[in-house]
Design a protein around this motif. Sequence first.
Motif, PDB file in Angstrom:
ATOM      1  N   TRP A  21       0.836  -1.211   0.000  1.00  0.00           N
ATOM      2  CA  TRP A  21       0.000   0.000   0.000  1.00  0.00           C
ATOM      3  C   TRP A  21       0.869   1.261   0.000  1.00  0.00           C
ATOM      4  CZ3 TRP A  21      -5.454   0.124   0.183  1.00  0.00           C
ATOM      5  CH2 TRP A  21      -6.020   1.393   0.401  1.00  0.00           C
ATOM      6  N   GLN A  22       1.840   1.293   0.911  1.00  0.00           N
ATOM      7  CA  GLN A  22       2.683   2.489   1.030  1.00  0.00           C
ATOM      8  C   GLN A  22       3.587   2.666  -0.188  1.00  0.00           C
ATOM      9  OE1 GLN A  22       4.494   2.163   4.966  1.00  0.00           O
ATOM     10  NE2 GLN A  22       2.467   1.886   5.877  1.00  0.00           N
ATOM     11  N   ALA A  23       4.028   1.567  -0.785  1.00  0.00           N
ATOM     12  CA  ALA A  23       4.881   1.664  -1.963  1.00  0.00           C
ATOM     13  C   ALA A  23       4.093   2.122  -3.179  1.00  0.00           C
ATOM     14  CB  ALA A  23       5.549   0.320  -2.250  1.00  0.00           C
ATOM     15  N   MET A  24       2.944   1.511  -3.411  1.00  0.00           N
ATOM     16  CA  MET A  24       2.245   1.758  -4.670  1.00  0.00           C
ATOM     17  C   MET A  24       1.213   2.877  -4.590  1.00  0.00           C
ATOM     18  SD  MET A  24       2.058  -2.045  -6.383  1.00  0.00           S
ATOM     19  CE  MET A  24       1.028  -2.777  -5.116  1.00  0.00           C
ATOM     20  N   GLN A  25       0.577   3.037  -3.431  1.00  0.00           N
ATOM     21  CA  GLN A  25      -0.380   4.127  -3.273  1.00  0.00           C
ATOM     22  C   GLN A  25       0.322   5.445  -2.967  1.00  0.00           C
ATOM     23  OE1 GLN A  25      -3.633   4.218  -4.048  1.00  0.00           O
ATOM     24  NE2 GLN A  25      -4.826   3.308  -2.396  1.00  0.00           N
ATOM     25  N   GLU A  26       1.198   5.435  -1.958  1.00  0.00           N
ATOM     26  CA  GLU A  26       1.833   6.670  -1.504  1.00  0.00           C
ATOM     27  C   GLU A  26       3.006   7.087  -2.385  1.00  0.00           C
ATOM     28  OE1 GLU A  26       0.937   6.367   3.307  1.00  0.00           O
ATOM     29  OE2 GLU A  26       2.978   6.184   2.562  1.00  0.00           O
ATOM     30  N   ARG A  27       3.932   6.170  -2.631  1.00  0.00           N
ATOM     31  CA  ARG A  27       5.172   6.540  -3.313  1.00  0.00           C
ATOM     32  C   ARG A  27       5.001   6.588  -4.837  1.00  0.00           C
ATOM     33  NH1 ARG A  27       9.734   6.188  -0.018  1.00  0.00           N
ATOM     34  NH2 ARG A  27       9.072   6.412   2.154  1.00  0.00           N
ATOM     35  N   MET A  28       4.429   5.529  -5.412  1.00  0.00           N
ATOM     36  CA  MET A  28       4.267   5.497  -6.870  1.00  0.00           C
ATOM     37  C   MET A  28       3.011   6.226  -7.342  1.00  0.00           C
ATOM     38  SD  MET A  28       5.228   1.571  -7.842  1.00  0.00           S
ATOM     39  CE  MET A  28       6.625   0.722  -7.106  1.00  0.00           C
ATOM     40  N   GLN A  29       2.023   6.313  -6.458  1.00  0.00           N
ATOM     41  CA  GLN A  29       0.715   6.860  -6.833  1.00  0.00           C
ATOM     42  C   GLN A  29       0.190   6.161  -8.082  1.00  0.00           C
ATOM     43  OE1 GLN A  29       1.742  11.085  -6.970  1.00  0.00           O
ATOM     44  NE2 GLN A  29       0.977  11.332  -4.874  1.00  0.00           N
ATOM     45  N   LEU A  30       0.222   4.842  -7.998  1.00  0.00           N
ATOM     46  CA  LEU A  30      -0.129   3.985  -9.118  1.00  0.00           C
ATOM     47  C   LEU A  30      -1.623   4.057  -9.415  1.00  0.00           C
ATOM     48  CD1 LEU A  30       1.588   1.973 -10.819  1.00  0.00           C
ATOM     49  CD2 LEU A  30       0.712   0.169  -9.328  1.00  0.00           C
ATOM     50  N   GLY A  31      -1.972   4.083 -10.692  1.00  0.00           N
ATOM     51  CA  GLY A  31      -3.375   4.173 -11.058  1.00  0.00           C
ATOM     52  C   GLY A  31      -3.672   3.514 -12.388  1.00  0.00           C
ATOM     53  N   PRO A  32      -4.916   3.618 -12.846  1.00  0.00           N
ATOM     54  CA  PRO A  32      -5.334   2.979 -14.098  1.00  0.00           C
ATOM     55  C   PRO A  32      -4.469   3.420 -15.281  1.00  0.00           C
ATOM     56  CG  PRO A  32      -7.246   3.740 -12.872  1.00  0.00           C
ATOM     57  CD  PRO A  32      -6.044   4.285 -12.165  1.00  0.00           C
ATOM     58  N   GLY A  33      -4.151   2.450 -16.123  1.00  0.00           N
ATOM     59  CA  GLY A  33      -3.380   2.738 -17.314  1.00  0.00           C
ATOM     60  C   GLY A  33      -1.884   2.702 -17.119  1.00  0.00           C
ATOM     61  N   GLY A  57      10.152   9.669 -15.939  1.00  0.00           N
ATOM     62  CA  GLY A  57       9.158   9.955 -14.916  1.00  0.00           C
ATOM     63  C   GLY A  57       8.804   8.760 -14.061  1.00  0.00           C
ATOM     64  N   GLY A  58       9.402   7.603 -14.367  1.00  0.00           N
ATOM     65  CA  GLY A  58       9.124   6.396 -13.596  1.00  0.00           C
ATOM     66  C   GLY A  58       9.703   6.451 -12.200  1.00  0.00           C
ATOM     67  N   LYS A  59       9.213   5.549 -11.346  1.00  0.00           N
ATOM     68  CA  LYS A  59       9.622   5.544  -9.938  1.00  0.00           C
ATOM     69  C   LYS A  59      10.045   4.143  -9.514  1.00  0.00           C
ATOM     70  CE  LYS A  59       6.297   9.231  -8.896  1.00  0.00           C
ATOM     71  NZ  LYS A  59       5.076   9.599  -8.133  1.00  0.00           N
ATOM     72  N   ALA A  60      11.229   4.057  -8.917  1.00  0.00           N
ATOM     73  CA  ALA A  60      11.709   2.818  -8.319  1.00  0.00           C
ATOM     74  C   ALA A  60      11.614   2.954  -6.803  1.00  0.00           C
ATOM     75  CB  ALA A  60      13.144   2.537  -8.734  1.00  0.00           C
ATOM     76  N   VAL A  61      10.863   2.079  -6.186  1.00  0.00           N
ATOM     77  CA  VAL A  61      10.719   2.081  -4.731  1.00  0.00           C
ATOM     78  C   VAL A  61      11.298   0.773  -4.213  1.00  0.00           C
ATOM     79  CG1 VAL A  61       9.127   2.189  -2.790  1.00  0.00           C
ATOM     80  CG2 VAL A  61       8.654   3.524  -4.861  1.00  0.00           C
ATOM     81  N   SER A  62      12.334   0.873  -3.397  1.00  0.00           N
ATOM     82  CA  SER A  62      13.043  -0.312  -2.922  1.00  0.00           C
ATOM     83  C   SER A  62      12.698  -0.625  -1.476  1.00  0.00           C
ATOM     84  CB  SER A  62      14.548  -0.115  -3.048  1.00  0.00           C
ATOM     85  OG  SER A  62      15.235  -1.219  -2.499  1.00  0.00           O
ATOM     86  N   LEU A  63      12.478  -1.910  -1.222  1.00  0.00           N
ATOM     87  CA  LEU A  63      12.211  -2.374   0.138  1.00  0.00           C
ATOM     88  C   LEU A  63      13.466  -2.926   0.802  1.00  0.00           C
ATOM     89  CD1 LEU A  63       8.939  -4.373  -0.677  1.00  0.00           C
ATOM     90  CD2 LEU A  63       9.206  -1.915  -0.264  1.00  0.00           C
TER      91      LEU A  63
END
Length: 335
Positions: free
Chosen positions: A133-145, A229-235
């Motif tokens: 959730w925190q990686a894709m919702q908050e950091r990447m702000q991932l959405g449709p498309g 403009g892409g985002k890499a979020v590392s755990l």
Amino acid sequence: MKALLLKRYGGLNKVEFAEIPRPAIQPDEMLVQVHAAGLNPIDYMIPKGTFKPILPLRLPHVLGSDLAGIVVEVGSQVTRFKPGDAVFASIFDLPGGSLAEFAAVPERAAAPKPANLSFVEAASIPMVGLTSWQAMQERMQLGPGQKVFIPAGSGGIGTFAIQLAKYLGASVATSTSSGNVALVRSLGADQVVDYTQDKAEQVLRDYDGILGTLRGDALEKSLAILKPGGKAVSLIGPPDAAFARARGMNFVMKTVFSLLSAGIIRRARQRDATYAFLFVRPDGGQLAAIGALLAAGQVRPVIDRVFSFAQAKDGLAYLKQGRAKGKVVVQLQSA
């Protein structure tokens, strides 16, 4: 009460069961009888001392962070829960641990257990759910498309992150071995890279996000698939200066983490992309939102094996092998 304790650093052989007092709860905490505890890779890495610089612990320390159980006592400031309530929570980066018969859980870290899940199923969710959730919702702000690459799709993080990304409307690519292709496709993966035959960075192109879950140079190589403009979020690191600032670390540690992350930040910038390190935090509000998705059947737990409390060390050793398909859970209570 019985608890699995890390008494000193040095690996799983320094972990043992002991009888300790029940936790004394603070006004904003609840005492929860733990019915099940989910295991995560960090649970076997902490005993080695891997996280000592960023996760200082007072030893002896109760291991584990994910739990599901029944509230037996509440502090004077707790308003959302009462004794008898079934809850699930992550208490990662907090003083206590979940591999014990009872745990102190801050109200802010807990959420109602989805009624359609068993305690074992609910305990498998908190860290992988919150991390995704925190990686894709908050950091990447991932959405449709948009498109996201989630390596190791059959693992604990991967099996949940694929489902959440699909819920968010994204197209998902993942990597796994030949034997796990059917599993990750059943979770919603649109494109699957069999890492025994192909390399993700040679197959995938123009992705909006990458979730870094593999050690070594895998994330650095994966930067090639990001579009501008892409985002890499590392755990798994390297930690960056923003992480050090968020934890209030001193100038020396900020400098160290700046140097550690300088290379991958520079390589990301060369692709007009960004890099960030994510250290998951407990969040009962986010966990409640995840619980709603679980209750509606929009995401589901994926569990590989369940160990008894007496077998908890065996569970950690099994997880350390890196072969689990989904989550490994320790069951403390039979119902």
